[in-house]
Design an enzyme around this catalytic site. Structure first.
Site, mmCIF file in Angstrom:
data_model
loop_
_atom_site.group_PDB
_atom_site.id
_atom_site.type_symbol
_atom_site.label_atom_id
_atom_site.label_comp_id
_atom_site.label_asym_id
_atom_site.label_seq_id
_atom_site.Cartn_x
_atom_site.Cartn_y
_atom_site.Cartn_z
ATOM 1 N N HIS A 130 -46.322 73.807 -45.762
ATOM 2 C CA HIS A 130 -45.891 74.181 -44.414
ATOM 3 C C HIS A 130 -45.254 73.012 -43.652
ATOM 4 C CE1 HIS A 130 -49.139 71.917 -42.483
ATOM 5 N NE2 HIS A 130 -49.819 72.224 -43.578
ATOM 6 N N HIS A 139 -33.750 66.837 -54.370
ATOM 7 C CA HIS A 139 -34.214 67.577 -55.560
ATOM 8 C C HIS A 139 -35.721 67.398 -55.659
ATOM 9 C CE1 HIS A 139 -34.140 67.879 -60.280
ATOM 10 N NE2 HIS A 139 -34.925 68.780 -59.729
HETATM 11 C C1 COA Z 1 -39.218 56.317 -62.273
HETATM 12 C C2 COA Z 1 -37.971 56.452 -63.103
HETATM 13 C C3 COA Z 1 -36.807 56.982 -62.240
HETATM 14 C C4 COA Z 1 -37.629 55.077 -63.626
HETATM 15 O O1 COA Z 1 -36.551 55.149 -64.472
HETATM 16 P P1 COA Z 1 -35.746 53.797 -64.836
HETATM 17 O O2 COA Z 1 -35.122 53.297 -63.573
HETATM 18 O O3 COA Z 1 -34.845 54.119 -65.967
HETATM 19 O O4 COA Z 1 -36.891 52.780 -65.210
HETATM 20 P P2 COA Z 1 -37.428 52.317 -66.629
HETATM 21 O O5 COA Z 1 -37.548 53.475 -67.568
HETATM 22 O O6 COA Z 1 -36.598 51.148 -67.029
HETATM 23 O O7 COA Z 1 -38.917 51.844 -66.274
HETATM 24 C C5 COA Z 1 -39.175 50.692 -65.491
HETATM 25 C C6 COA Z 1 -40.668 50.444 -65.521
HETATM 26 O O8 COA Z 1 -41.319 51.493 -64.774
HETATM 27 C C7 COA Z 1 -42.256 52.187 -65.618
HETATM 28 N N1 COA Z 1 -42.133 53.608 -65.292
HETATM 29 C C8 COA Z 1 -41.044 54.402 -65.446
HETATM 30 N N2 COA Z 1 -41.298 55.641 -65.008
HETATM 31 C C9 COA Z 1 -42.559 55.637 -64.583
HETATM 32 C C10 COA Z 1 -43.376 56.650 -64.027
HETATM 33 N N3 COA Z 1 -42.910 57.893 -63.821
HETATM 34 N N4 COA Z 1 -44.647 56.321 -63.675
HETATM 35 C C11 COA Z 1 -45.115 55.059 -63.889
HETATM 36 N N5 COA Z 1 -44.370 54.054 -64.391
HETATM 37 C C12 COA Z 1 -43.109 54.350 -64.746
HETATM 38 C C13 COA Z 1 -41.798 51.906 -67.035
HETATM 39 O O9 COA Z 1 -42.879 52.033 -67.937
HETATM 40 C C14 COA Z 1 -41.298 50.498 -66.908
HETATM 41 O O10 COA Z 1 -42.393 49.615 -66.892
HETATM 42 P P3 COA Z 1 -42.328 48.170 -67.610
HETATM 43 O O11 COA Z 1 -41.268 47.410 -66.879
HETATM 44 O O12 COA Z 1 -43.694 47.621 -67.394
HETATM 45 O O13 COA Z 1 -41.973 48.438 -69.031
HETATM 46 C C15 COA Z 1 -38.148 57.481 -64.279
HETATM 47 O O14 COA Z 1 -38.954 56.947 -65.324
HETATM 48 C C16 COA Z 1 -38.752 58.794 -63.832
HETATM 49 O O15 COA Z 1 -39.973 58.980 -63.750
HETATM 50 N N6 COA Z 1 -37.826 59.746 -63.534
HETATM 51 C C17 COA Z 1 -38.179 61.061 -63.102
HETATM 52 C C18 COA Z 1 -37.567 62.071 -64.059
HETATM 53 C C19 COA Z 1 -37.809 63.492 -63.612
HETATM 54 O O16 COA Z 1 -38.731 63.803 -62.897
HETATM 55 N N7 COA Z 1 -36.921 64.369 -64.034
HETATM 56 C C20 COA Z 1 -37.010 65.745 -63.639
HETATM 57 C C21 COA Z 1 -35.847 66.497 -64.184
HETATM 58 S S1 COA Z 1 -35.918 68.183 -63.760
#
Ligand code: COA
Length: 201
Positions: A130, A139
């Site tokens: 709410h 998104h």
């Molecule tokens: C958070 C996010 C945007 C980071 O992506 P990125 O910029 O490419 O970052 P990286 O994959 O290089 O990760 C960087 C660090 O964050 C950590 N990390 C990435 N995603 C994480 C998450 N969701 N939760 C906790 N830690 C996360 C990685 O393990 C990495 O840690 P390290 O440096 O100790 O190895 C991505 O992992 C994510 O969660 N995206 C959401 C995707 C989603 O919801 N999609 C829906 C589609 S419908």
């Protein structure tokens, strides 16, 4: 029922096509800058450059692209008739507004007095409680849950399964990682992840 053109024939475009079918559209096609042929039996009839000539005043358009910045760029470029699509299994409470070009996917819940802007994605089974305010081009990913009176800024992406507790402000142009728990206001654009969520980029 008007014809519907979905801009973007990738995965998000496919889910929109199914949503459109459930809303009674039968004449559905795509435009895509990188793909040709057909998707799910619906033809790809051109590229984004063809949008002005495909706009005959009787055609509905929707953007099937998950990238928030790209959606904003396309929406601002073309003055076509943008429709909103709400899946019949979504629950939309009283006093909710949903802007043009927004898609609400299967099983999503938008509770009382929430305001969802234009060209947003409220994805599968997302919960918008709410009095939320979701700004344009945001998104909210599948299974993300926003407690009451959350404000999500323009172009912000709340990741899959993330949780935002009530009364939180997430500013514009943020990415909240999958599974994150947001327990404090996010006043600086950037990427946040973890439980509790912290800025990582
Ligand atoms: C958070 C996010 C945007 C980071 O992506 P990125 O910029 O490419 O970052 P990286 O994959 O290089 O990760 C960087 C660090 O964050 C950590 N990390 C990435 N995603 C994480 C998450 N969701 N939760 C906790 N830690 C996360 C990685 O393990 C990495 O840690 P390290 O440096 O100790 O190895 C991505 O992992 C994510 O969660 N995206 C959401 C995707 C989603 O919801 N999609 C829906 C589609 S419908």
């Amino acid at each position: 029922m008007n014809k519907l053109i979905i801009i973007g024939a990738g995965g998000h475009g496919k889910v929109i096509a199914d949503n459109a079918l459930k809303n009674g559209y039968t004449d559905i096609c795509f435009v895509d800058d990188h793909a040709t042929g057909e998707v799910m039996g619906f033809p790809i009839i051109g590229t984004s450059a063809d949008i002005p000539k495909l706009d005959d005043g009787k055609t509905d358009f929707i953007i099937g692209i998950g990238n928030n910045a790209v959606r904003k760029m396309i929406a601002e470029k073309y003055g076509v008739h943008w429709v909103r699509l709400i899946h019949p299994s979504a629950q939309i409470a009283a006093c909710v507004t949903v802007g043009c070009g927004t898609v609400v996917m299967a099983g999503a819940v938008i509770n009382a007095c929430a305001t969802v802007g234009a060209h947003c994605i409220i994805n599968t089974r997302a919960v918008i409680e709410h009095d939320n305010i979701i700004d344009n081009y945001a998104h909210i990913s599948p299974n993300a849950t926003l407690g009451g009176t959350v404000h999500v800024g323009e172009r912000t992406h709340i990741g899959i399964g993330a949780t935002v507790i009530n009364n939180i402000e997430v500013c514009e142009n943020c990415v909240v990682g999958a599974g994150a728990a947001v327990v404090k206001n996010m006043r600086e654009s950037g990427t946040y992840a973890g439980v509790p969520a912290r800025k990582i980029k």
